[in-house]
Write a protein that holds these residues in place. Structure first.
Motif, PDB file in Angstrom:
ATOM      1  N   ARG A 261       2.516  -2.947  20.675  1.00 49.56           N
ATOM      2  CA  ARG A 261       3.508  -3.003  19.595  1.00 49.56           C
ATOM      3  C   ARG A 261       3.765  -1.609  19.022  1.00 49.56           C
ATOM      4  O   ARG A 261       2.977  -0.685  19.247  1.00 49.56           O
TER       5      ARG A 261
ATOM      6  N   ALA B 222       1.930  -8.968  10.471  1.00 49.94           N
ATOM      7  CA  ALA B 222       0.631  -8.521   9.949  1.00 49.94           C
ATOM      8  C   ALA B 222      -0.135  -9.722   9.383  1.00 49.94           C
ATOM      9  O   ALA B 222       0.469 -10.744   9.030  1.00 49.94           O
TER      10      ALA B 222
ATOM     11  N   ASP C  76       0.810  -1.221   0.000  1.00 51.13           N
ATOM     12  CA  ASP C  76       0.000   0.000   0.000  1.00 51.13           C
ATOM     13  C   ASP C  76       0.848   1.277   0.000  1.00 51.13           C
ATOM     14  O   ASP C  76       0.316   2.376   0.105  1.00 51.13           O
ATOM     15  N   TRP C  77       2.157   1.131  -0.094  1.00 47.95           N
ATOM     16  CA  TRP C  77       3.042   2.263   0.136  1.00 47.95           C
ATOM     17  C   TRP C  77       3.885   2.600  -1.092  1.00 47.95           C
ATOM     18  O   TRP C  77       4.135   1.757  -1.940  1.00 47.95           O
TER      19      TRP C  77
ATOM     20  N   THR D 189      -0.521  12.989   9.778  1.00 47.91           N
ATOM     21  CA  THR D 189       0.577  13.007   8.802  1.00 47.91           C
ATOM     22  C   THR D 189       1.886  13.428   9.443  1.00 47.91           C
ATOM     23  O   THR D 189       2.942  13.253   8.871  1.00 47.91           O
ATOM     24  N   VAL D 190       1.804  14.004  10.637  1.00 50.38           N
ATOM     25  CA  VAL D 190       3.040  14.354  11.311  1.00 50.38           C
ATOM     26  C   VAL D 190       3.251  13.362  12.458  1.00 50.38           C
ATOM     27  O   VAL D 190       2.316  13.022  13.186  1.00 50.38           O
ATOM     28  N   SER D 191       4.471  12.844  12.559  1.00 50.10           N
ATOM     29  CA  SER D 191       4.757  11.861  13.592  1.00 50.10           C
ATOM     30  C   SER D 191       5.395  12.544  14.789  1.00 50.10           C
ATOM     31  O   SER D 191       6.580  12.833  14.809  1.00 50.10           O
ATOM     32  N   VAL D 192       4.579  12.880  15.776  1.00 50.44           N
ATOM     33  CA  VAL D 192       5.059  13.428  17.043  1.00 50.44           C
ATOM     34  C   VAL D 192       4.861  12.329  18.075  1.00 50.44           C
ATOM     35  O   VAL D 192       4.008  11.460  17.909  1.00 50.44           O
ATOM     36  N   LYS D 193       5.646  12.372  19.145  1.00 53.93           N
ATOM     37  CA  LYS D 193       5.453  11.449  20.266  1.00 53.93           C
ATOM     38  C   LYS D 193       3.978  11.446  20.663  1.00 53.93           C
ATOM     39  O   LYS D 193       3.423  12.492  21.021  1.00 53.93           O
TER      40      LYS D 193
ATOM     41  N   ARG E  27       5.476  19.822   4.805  1.00 56.41           N
ATOM     42  CA  ARG E  27       5.353  20.920   5.767  1.00 56.41           C
ATOM     43  C   ARG E  27       6.767  21.243   6.240  1.00 56.41           C
ATOM     44  O   ARG E  27       7.734  20.582   5.878  1.00 56.41           O
TER      45      ARG E  27
ATOM     46  N   GLN F  50       4.614  -5.027  10.801  1.00 59.92           N
ATOM     47  CA  GLN F  50       4.607  -5.528   9.428  1.00 59.92           C
ATOM     48  C   GLN F  50       4.889  -7.034   9.390  1.00 59.92           C
ATOM     49  O   GLN F  50       4.217  -7.784   8.702  1.00 59.92           O
TER      50      GLN F  50
ATOM     51  N   ILE G  22      -7.305  -3.331  12.671  1.00 60.88           N
ATOM     52  CA  ILE G  22      -6.777  -3.811  11.385  1.00 60.88           C
ATOM     53  C   ILE G  22      -5.804  -4.978  11.602  1.00 60.88           C
ATOM     54  O   ILE G  22      -5.773  -5.922  10.830  1.00 60.88           O
TER      55      ILE G  22
ATOM     56  N   ARG H  42      -4.826   4.516  17.252  1.00 57.40           N
ATOM     57  CA  ARG H  42      -4.368   3.242  17.822  1.00 57.40           C
ATOM     58  C   ARG H  42      -5.446   2.152  17.737  1.00 57.40           C
ATOM     59  O   ARG H  42      -5.166   1.022  17.347  1.00 57.40           O
TER      60      ARG H  42
ATOM     61  N   THR I  49       8.685  13.984  12.596  1.00 57.52           N
ATOM     62  CA  THR I  49       8.881  13.807  11.150  1.00 57.52           C
ATOM     63  C   THR I  49       7.559  14.005  10.415  1.00 57.52           C
ATOM     64  O   THR I  49       6.489  13.918  10.999  1.00 57.52           O
TER      65      THR I  49
ATOM     66  N   LYS J 255      -2.511   8.620   3.849  1.00 56.51           N
ATOM     67  CA  LYS J 255      -2.932   9.129   2.543  1.00 56.51           C
ATOM     68  C   LYS J 255      -4.445   9.097   2.390  1.00 56.51           C
ATOM     69  O   LYS J 255      -4.985   9.682   1.473  1.00 56.51           O
ATOM     70  N   ARG J 256      -5.124   8.409   3.280  1.00 58.37           N
ATOM     71  CA  ARG J 256      -6.590   8.356   3.243  1.00 58.37           C
ATOM     72  C   ARG J 256      -7.203   9.278   4.312  1.00 58.37           C
ATOM     73  O   ARG J 256      -8.395   9.232   4.579  1.00 58.37           O
TER      74      ARG J 256
ATOM     75  N   CYS K 169       0.737  -6.131   5.118  1.00 59.98           N
ATOM     76  CA  CYS K 169       1.324  -5.136   6.009  1.00 59.98           C
ATOM     77  C   CYS K 169       0.282  -4.082   6.367  1.00 59.98           C
ATOM     78  O   CYS K 169      -0.861  -4.172   5.969  1.00 59.98           O
ATOM     79  N   GLU K 170       0.699  -3.097   7.154  1.00 57.14           N
ATOM     80  CA  GLU K 170      -0.241  -2.041   7.521  1.00 57.14           C
ATOM     81  C   GLU K 170      -0.583  -1.208   6.291  1.00 57.14           C
ATOM     82  O   GLU K 170       0.286  -0.906   5.483  1.00 57.14           O
ATOM     83  N   PRO K 171      -1.852  -0.820   6.156  1.00 55.97           N
ATOM     84  CA  PRO K 171      -2.192   0.112   5.087  1.00 55.97           C
ATOM     85  C   PRO K 171      -1.652   1.502   5.433  1.00 55.97           C
ATOM     86  O   PRO K 171      -1.463   1.817   6.612  1.00 55.97           O
ATOM     87  N   GLN K 172      -1.416   2.304   4.403  1.00 56.95           N
ATOM     88  CA  GLN K 172      -0.966   3.666   4.683  1.00 56.95           C
ATOM     89  C   GLN K 172      -2.189   4.528   4.916  1.00 56.95           C
ATOM     90  O   GLN K 172      -2.802   5.063   3.985  1.00 56.95           O
TER      91      GLN K 172
ATOM     92  N   MET L  48      -5.778   0.906  14.273  1.00 57.01           N
ATOM     93  CA  MET L  48      -4.648   0.055  13.892  1.00 57.01           C
ATOM     94  C   MET L  48      -4.745  -1.312  14.577  1.00 57.01           C
ATOM     95  O   MET L  48      -4.438  -2.344  13.972  1.00 57.01           O
ATOM     96  N   ASN L  49      -5.159  -1.300  15.824  1.00 57.45           N
ATOM     97  CA  ASN L  49      -5.320  -2.568  16.533  1.00 57.45           C
ATOM     98  C   ASN L  49      -6.354  -3.441  15.832  1.00 57.45           C
ATOM     99  O   ASN L  49      -6.146  -4.642  15.632  1.00 57.45           O
TER     100      ASN L  49
END
Lengths: 428, 428, 428
Positions: free
Chosen positions: B289, B298, B56-57, C372-376, B128, B295, C389, C383, B122, C366-367, C360-363, C386-387
């Motif tokens: 996890r 999965a 998907d990536w 889109t920003v990965s902060v702590k 951005r 992955q 899925i 979550r 990131t 993009k949907r 694998c995990e879907p992205q 994702m769990n």
């Protein structure tokens, strides 16, 4: 012998047999078997000869011992086999020497932490000689010379074992095993064969036994290995339940030791019987094993053998010493052990798979099995019966049902009979 | 490098690699891989291009960054990428503007609850720009105008990853994976590749490896997805055990994170190793996890991958901040993690299914493996050996046996060797 | 009727129906069914005749009762069926006699421990007559003669039951059963049919039902046995979930009673619903059963029926007495019970097996489904998605996934819709 005083009867047998100098093989074992044959005529005394190979093992020579003692300089016999047959290491080779105390020490066995007890020691497969004595006796030995005498001999002979087959309606077998190879000790071992013989006598009286019973008395370890080497395929085919009978004569506790995976019918029965008769029983694991289950449940053998005991070998202080004597066991202790095994055999005989003959609940009222008036609480008495019926699905055995409905299985025997008689359920 | 000071060696590698500005793709990653290739010549550095589709990536462009800073009105660089590569949001687009503080705030990232730490942020897949700074730095910003500069660019490029194959007797594979994509942070991530490289070096020294080892260093998430998209069928066919290696450099605790169902050989091994070496280890669940097991485990992928860590990502306060630095990890922490993984690999190499060669217990005495005199307690030493043999039924693996008999499996390796040598058991 | 005040509506129905003298068969039952048919036109009122044989049971005659009372010497009616229909034993045969108190005592039923309550007593299958009265009333009876009158009769008639079939996309069925056979008592029984009717009304409003719903109102025990005798094969083929609906009107607690083995989909649903809405619910076992699950889950029948209740029959003091009246149940109690069953039906309708459409995990970014920003901490919100899925492997149902990820399944319905819409997962 009446069932009523069976505890005393068994204790009497143990008393008669206690003084005999049993060993792995030899005259003491034969004398013991002859005693039992007088009680159970079906007992067949069999033998294999010195040199016989059983799997990884070989039958050694017979050991004969005439006398054995340690004399001091004054000619006093300070240790003498005649006073206690534990005083000499089993299978000691002959010796007639003067040794000083230092040399002698290498041949002495005692228990510093149990200073009054004579330990039980054997050396079947390596030639040596030795004396066992109490730590207190040992401490009294003064420096000086000692005359050690063991008048023993080895000869080609036979290893004896006893076998009893009591046929039943089915050729499927229940296997009971106990051992005969220890000199004068009571809980381990005399309680084992003595209870086994009483149990056998009781099985003989069971009318219409469903199953065949195979009972063996063998020397521990080597005997069970020999028996397996001769009968492995037959046993694997026929035996569906069984018990190793040992350490079943004192009255301190009840104990359970499982088969290797702990999941056989015998395990389930042992647990059920003890949970409902002695709920504080001690539950050991396969890692605590130490008797013939080591052979009967070995990889590739895997007979369904569990063990119901009183105080387990290795777990009580008197074990394998002169303190394991007739004071340790009691008529009550022996009878309690016998009763647990009798209950176990009764479970085996009653443990049918049951199936309801009708869909939904049967109308018990019209058969007089259920109150005809419905008052709050009126059905409580019939509750156990209804619970039992609710699991008669052709898949659960009576033992499984008893566990499901939290009832001692013996409380269900009469209910099952009544329901079968009324054609509400049937035995598959 | 000697095994003796391997902790210091690994720490030295981490120190060398710490300053490099790694990201999802780009020069920092390549510099890191080249460093490792000097240690492990078998390391192959591979790549896929921008636009490559993996499930998907899609692989994005490479990000290059020359400099990035925030200047105040006085021309002072108050935030500068040069002082810490965490100061700029990963994959920031170029900017060169004067903004007032309010406008700037929208592009700033800090952690109010950890006022001294610069967060790691990131934005790989959405364009951005932004700056990361400590909360204390942020609080000092006075109203007014600021000059923000990010000199970055995006270009078609490649995503790199490293692969090492160490062949063994069997083509069945053990799969080890760690990731390379984070800038200057120590426990997450440098401990992962550094321990993986040391572990690889040790595997290379294993004589007569039973299994083939496939080791990959990839950027997290996208890298594992790409690797799976290229090798899924092969991995599913060959891989029977594996570990994701991450967060393995501090010395506060040990942690375990399971595969999706938690029932693979790798899970059993991780649990066994930690239970016997660090019994207070933390046991997480699949719901905790957060690394490449997402992955590898999965649906439809389902590789048998478990994770042994020290302090787990997301669970220690320094995680994903500038406080996850070289002070957080230690030679001892790295070495402890390496040792746990080495023990795990050793289990894999030793974990055979064993079968007794004889029915019943073997006579160990005649082979010198059992005391020839039977005294109370004399068999205790041989007990573990007997316990082991009692489960050599051709169905239990050595790991299962170790669990059954409550022994660390490594205590059994020599016993197995001795028993195999004596032909008492055989390896299936 | 609006959903908003459904508790009051149900309570109103119970109030209307409370005075009717229901019994196993007869006019009171028919009157009750006619009342319900006005609410649910699809309700079909069916019948089997006296003498009809159903498995082990036979339909008795209808019982008609005109009046019943005990008069004292002064001609005062001290006990009168007209004041409370519990005063006469159900299915009492006619009597018109003068008895002294001692003789009368044999025909009286009271509850010494609940001195104010009139007990509920029946004798369907054995002819007798009797009066039920409070212990306090009984204590006031003075020695002397009493005139006892029961004007009742027995006649060939019919046993009535109601059936509603609400078709859905699949012919697979959900089976709901409640009973109509008790005179004036509220929690047991009126709450059962009243909630069942409200639930049926709500099911009728469900657009695009996936499944067919079969709802029956039958006299307890005999009714369910008759229904099974007519439909057993059909039910076994079609029914994949179901609930027995009883004792669902007070607001003291929630209760769960399992099917025979406790492992059906209905059991899993009942447990999930109660764990997430009333975590302190009482969990009974099969041994506590007492309603029509005794028939529905009998050996060979084994329909997947579980029971969600409020205060369980037999477990609250007012059970089967005149204290189980309209004060015991409440609009809130009824509505709480209804809501639990509605949630259970919703689970059934939503409980699909789900499968990820990609390896694998879907992205999700993009949907628009992932930050889109990965902060702590930025992924915390996504979550649960994702769990979910991570378990969409084509093997887990949504209910199983909900249990795995510790989420109430109803919190997942919208997430599933969104993921299906985005083609990230599909329904198998």
């Amino acid at each position: 012998m009446t069932e009523k005083n069976i505890g005393n009867v068994m204790y009497g047998w143990a008393k008669d047999l206690f003084p005999i100098n049993r060993s792995l093989m030899g005259a003491g074992v034969r004398e013991t078997f002859n005693y039992f044959k007088n009680i159970i005529p079906e007992l067949e005394i069999k033998s294999v000869s010195t040199g016989y190979k059983a799997f990884d093992w070989t039958v050694p020579e017979e050991w004969e011992i005439e006398e054995a003692y340690i004399e001091n300089k004054d000619g006093e016999r300070i240790i003498d086999f005649k006073t206690n047959n534990l005083h000499v290491v089993g299978y000691s080779e002959p010796v007639d020497e003067w040794l000083n105390l230092d040399e002698l020490e290498n041949h002495l066995y005692s228990l510093p932490e149990q200073p009054d007890a004579i330990p039980y020691v054997t050396s079947y497969y390596k030639k040596r000689w030795g004396f066992c004595l109490s730590e207190n006796q040992r401490r009294k030995l003064e420096p000086g010379d000692y005359h050690v005498v063991v008048k023993s001999s080895f000869k080609e002979g036979v290893l004896n074992y006893g076998e009893i087959i009591l046929p039943g309606k089915s050729s499927k077998e229940v296997f009971l095993s106990s051992y005969v190879c220890h000199p004068s000790m009571a809980n381990n071992e005399l309680s084992g064969p003595v209870v086994t013989i009483a149990l056998t006598n009781w099985i003989r009286t069971l009318q219409d036994r469903n199953y065949t019973y195979r009972i063996v008395l063998i020397p521990e370890t080597l005997g069970s290995i020999i028996y397996l080497s001769k009968h492995l395929e037959e046993l694997k085919e026929k035996v569906f339940a069984g018990f190793n009978i040992t350490c079943i004569g004192d009255d301190r506790c009840y104990s359970y030791l499982p088969s290797r995976e702990g999941n056989t019918l015998s395990d389930q029965i042992a647990l059920h019987v003890l949970q409902h008769t002695a709920p504080n029983f001690k539950k050991y694991t396969w890692l605590d094993r130490g008797s013939d289950e080591r052979q009967y449940c070995a990889p590739g053998v895997d007979l369904p053998m569990a063990t119901i005991m009183r105080s387990k070998y290795g777990e009580y202080p008197e074990y394998h010493t002169s303190d394991d004597n007739l004071d340790l066991i009691s008529p009550e202790g022996l009878e309690g052990g016998l009763n647990a095994l009798k209950k176990a055999i009764e479970v085996i005989e009653h443990n049918a798979v049951l199936k309801s003959t009708v869909y939904c609940e049967p109308q018990l009222g019209k058969r007089g099995l259920y109150p005809t008036v419905s008052v709050k609480g009126s059905a409580n008495e019939a509750r156990r019966m209804m619970n039992l019926i609710s699991y008669c699905d052709g898949e659960h055995s009576l033992l499984q049902i008893a566990n499901k409905i939290n009832a001692p299985i013996w409380d269900l025997y009469a209910i099952v009979d009544k329901l079968v008689e009324n054609k509400v359920i049937k035995v598959l």
